[in-house]
Each structure stands twice: as structure tokens, then as C-alpha cells.
Design a protein around this motif. Structure first.
Motif, mmCIF file in Angstrom:
data_model
loop_
_atom_site.group_PDB
_atom_site.id
_atom_site.type_symbol
_atom_site.label_atom_id
_atom_site.label_comp_id
_atom_site.label_asym_id
_atom_site.label_seq_id
_atom_site.Cartn_x
_atom_site.Cartn_y
_atom_site.Cartn_z
ATOM 1 N N ILE A 125 -16.317 34.614 71.552
ATOM 2 C CA ILE A 125 -16.575 36.052 71.565
ATOM 3 C C ILE A 125 -15.868 36.660 70.359
ATOM 4 O O ILE A 125 -14.685 36.449 70.151
ATOM 5 C CB ILE A 125 -16.056 36.705 72.859
ATOM 6 N N SER A 126 -16.600 37.403 69.547
ATOM 7 C CA SER A 126 -16.040 38.031 68.363
ATOM 8 C C SER A 126 -16.631 39.410 68.192
ATOM 9 O O SER A 126 -17.764 39.678 68.614
ATOM 10 C CB SER A 126 -16.324 37.184 67.117
ATOM 11 N N LYS A 127 -15.877 40.282 67.548
ATOM 12 C CA LYS A 127 -16.355 41.644 67.300
ATOM 13 C C LYS A 127 -17.274 41.719 66.090
ATOM 14 O O LYS A 127 -17.822 42.784 65.799
ATOM 15 C CB LYS A 127 -15.167 42.573 67.095
ATOM 16 N N PHE A 128 -17.463 40.605 65.386
ATOM 17 C CA PHE A 128 -18.289 40.611 64.184
ATOM 18 C C PHE A 128 -19.361 39.523 64.246
ATOM 19 O O PHE A 128 -19.118 38.417 64.733
ATOM 20 C CB PHE A 128 -17.437 40.380 62.933
ATOM 21 N N GLY A 129 -20.518 39.814 63.694
ATOM 22 C CA GLY A 129 -21.559 38.797 63.511
ATOM 23 C C GLY A 129 -22.349 38.488 64.764
ATOM 24 O O GLY A 129 -21.968 38.835 65.890
ATOM 25 N N VAL A 130 -23.470 37.804 64.559
ATOM 26 C CA VAL A 130 -24.345 37.387 65.658
ATOM 27 C C VAL A 130 -23.913 36.005 66.137
ATOM 28 O O VAL A 130 -23.915 35.053 65.345
ATOM 29 C CB VAL A 130 -25.816 37.344 65.207
ATOM 30 N N PRO A 131 -23.519 35.861 67.392
ATOM 31 C CA PRO A 131 -23.104 34.547 67.908
ATOM 32 C C PRO A 131 -24.244 33.535 67.783
ATOM 33 O O PRO A 131 -25.367 33.810 68.207
ATOM 34 C CB PRO A 131 -22.750 34.825 69.362
ATOM 35 N N LEU A 132 -23.942 32.384 67.228
ATOM 36 C CA LEU A 132 -24.986 31.417 66.921
ATOM 37 C C LEU A 132 -25.466 30.638 68.139
ATOM 38 O O LEU A 132 -26.671 30.428 68.322
ATOM 39 C CB LEU A 132 -24.465 30.444 65.848
ATOM 40 N N ASN A 133 -24.552 30.195 68.990
ATOM 41 C CA ASN A 133 -24.909 29.233 70.033
ATOM 42 C C ASN A 133 -26.012 29.727 70.966
ATOM 43 O O ASN A 133 -26.911 28.975 71.337
ATOM 44 C CB ASN A 133 -23.673 28.864 70.854
ATOM 45 N N ASP A 134 -25.949 31.005 71.341
ATOM 46 C CA ASP A 134 -26.922 31.532 72.297
ATOM 47 C C ASP A 134 -28.069 32.293 71.645
ATOM 48 O O ASP A 134 -28.956 32.784 72.339
ATOM 49 C CB ASP A 134 -26.219 32.470 73.300
ATOM 50 N N ASN A 135 -28.047 32.396 70.322
ATOM 51 C CA ASN A 135 -29.052 33.233 69.643
ATOM 52 C C ASN A 135 -29.795 32.518 68.520
ATOM 53 O O ASN A 135 -30.426 33.171 67.697
ATOM 54 C CB ASN A 135 -28.368 34.483 69.074
#
Length: 255
Positions: A125-135
Motif C-alpha cells: 500500500i502506497s500513497k503514490f502510483g498505481v499498484p501493479l499486482n492487482d491492476n
């Protein structure tokens, strides 16, 4: 100079303005032929006032308003979108205005955090960027949908993030970029042509500790991410602390 020597000649080295937003220093940086990375609208205004050409400015703010995006598009600076919602805002604006801006999308490769939680932005979980694993599928679909989306961006943190973690995050994002380009080629669409590796190279604040040098970092990238050096992508870097930390001094006055 060491930074420019390590990467391909056409790399845009966008030095992070937030590290030292002083107009005199920025003017000096501009004369060296590098660019500027800005993370807010005031920094963008500062970059333009300091004389940086639009194509040498990278706008990375994670919370851009529509008005800020419109200003950046009209100025023609490079924009890294931070979310799917921001891509939609850009798409809407591009229906009404013409722009010379190139657009990238920031990816969170989710490779883990370093020793300083507040400066690590590649956890699950991060406040920046689009998470890769689920997207992953949705990310690829965005590149298929938006012909103007031609760049990809990754930055996993600074100071406290070990260099192998930086390389791992870049490798994971590079694999995604290659996968996207395979899909785009199959559909006869223009490929992702810009890869922004961010910054984050840690420095040493202690005279008895040797930091990883830029030469060592580039060597690691050439081993683990050789595709970055073949000419398939134009590279962007966003180093700040590496440029400034060991070249500065502090003055204080006690009354």
C-alpha cells in the motif's frame, strides 16, 4: 557530470527541484544542460521562471487539480500521471486543448519498503502510483486506450531503500513496459518510448561510510535491466539527494 556519463546521451536528467528550490542554483543547473523534476505547481512555476525548456521539465505531483493539469498541458511539460483518475482528467482536457506534452503513468511495483517507512513508497500500500499486482490488466488497457500515453514511471523511495530494492522495482516495471509494448505492437499502436526510473540513490551522511556510487548503480542496472541501454526507451532520471546531499553546508546563527 558522473550522472550524465553513466546513462545514454539522450537521457533527460531531471534534477528534483524540491531538494533545493533556490532560483540561483536552478539557473546554474539549467546551464549544465539537464532538466528539472517538479512535484507541485509552485515548483513548476519556479522551473519555468528559471528558464527551463518545457521538454526538460517533468511534473510529478500526485494530487494535480484539473486546472494544474491544464496549465501543464498548455506549457508542454512532461507529465507523469499518478492514478487512473488522473488519466481520465488528462483525456478530458485533451479533447478541448492541444498540447505538446508527453504523458507517463507512475507504477507502484510493490517490491517492499526500506528502513525508513516515510520515504518508502513501494510497499503493498502506497500513497503514490498505481499498484501493479492487482491492476496489471487495467494498466495495459490504459495504454491500449490512450494513444498519448507513451511513458512509464517508477520511484520506490529514497534514503533507506537499499540499491538492490531500487533495481528490483525498476526491473519489475520494465517487465511491464515490455509486456505493454508487445500488446501495442500486436495492435499496430505506438509503443511506450519513455522510461522514467525516478531517483532514490541513497547517500552517506557519515564520513566513515561509503555510499554506492553512480557508476556502481549504473553497472547494476546494466546487468539486471539491460533493455534500458539498448535505445528502445528514452530514459528519465529524477535524482535530488544524490546531487545535493554531499555538496552542501549548513549555517546557523545563535543570538
Amino acid at each position: 557530470n558522473r550522472l550524465k556519463e553513466g546513462f545514454p546521451e539522450n537521457t533527460l536528467h531531471a534534477v528534483a527541484a524540491k531538494a533545493i528550490p533556490l532560483s540561483g542554483i536552478l539557473n546554474r543547473i539549467n546551464t549544465l544542460g539537464v532538466g528539472l523534476e517538479v512535484a507541485s505547481l509552485p515548483e513548476l512555476h519556479l522551473a519555468i521562471k528559471a528558464g527551463f525548456a518545457p521538454q526538460k521539465i517533468v511534473f510529478d505531483s500526485p494530487c494535480k487539480t484539473r486546472a494544474e493539469i491544464e496549465y501543464a498541458l498548455q506549457a508542454g511539460v512532461y507529465i507523469n500521471a499518478d492514478s487512473f483518475d488522473e488519466l481520465e482528467r488528462i483525456a478530458g482536457l485533451l479533447t478541448t486543448i492541444e498540447s505538446k506534452s508527453k504523458i507517463g503513468l507512475r507504477i507502484n511495483p510493490q517490491v517492499g519498503t526500506g528502513s525508513i517507512k516515510s520515504t518508502s513508497v513501494a510497499g503493498m500500500i502506497s500513497k503514490f502510483g498505481v499498484p501493479l499486482n492487482d491492476n496489471r490488466v487495467q494498466i495495459i488497457d490504459c495504454y491500449r486506450k490512450y494513444s498519448w500515453l507513451r511513458g512509464i514511471h517508477v520511484h520506490i523511495g529514497s534514503q533507506g531503500c537499499p540499491v538492490p530494492l531500487l533495481v528490483e522495482g525498476i526491473r519489475k516495471t520494465l517487465d511491464l513496459a515490455i509486456e505493454i509494448n508487445i500488446v501495442l505492437e500486436q495492435e499496430s499502436k505506438a509503443p511506450v518510448s519513455v522510461f522514467d526510473i525516478g531517483g532514490g540513490l541513497p547517500v552517506s551522511y557519515h564520513v566513515d561510510k561509503e555510499p554506492v556510487t553512480m557508476t556502481q548503480y549504473v553497472s547494476m542496472l546494466k546487468i539486471d535491466c539491460p533493455e534500458l541501454f539498448t535505445g528502445e526507451f528514452r530514459l528519465i532520471t529524477e535524482f535530488g539527494r544524490y546531487i545535493y546531499a554531499n555538496a552542501g553546508w549548513v549555517a546557523a546563527k545563535v543570538d
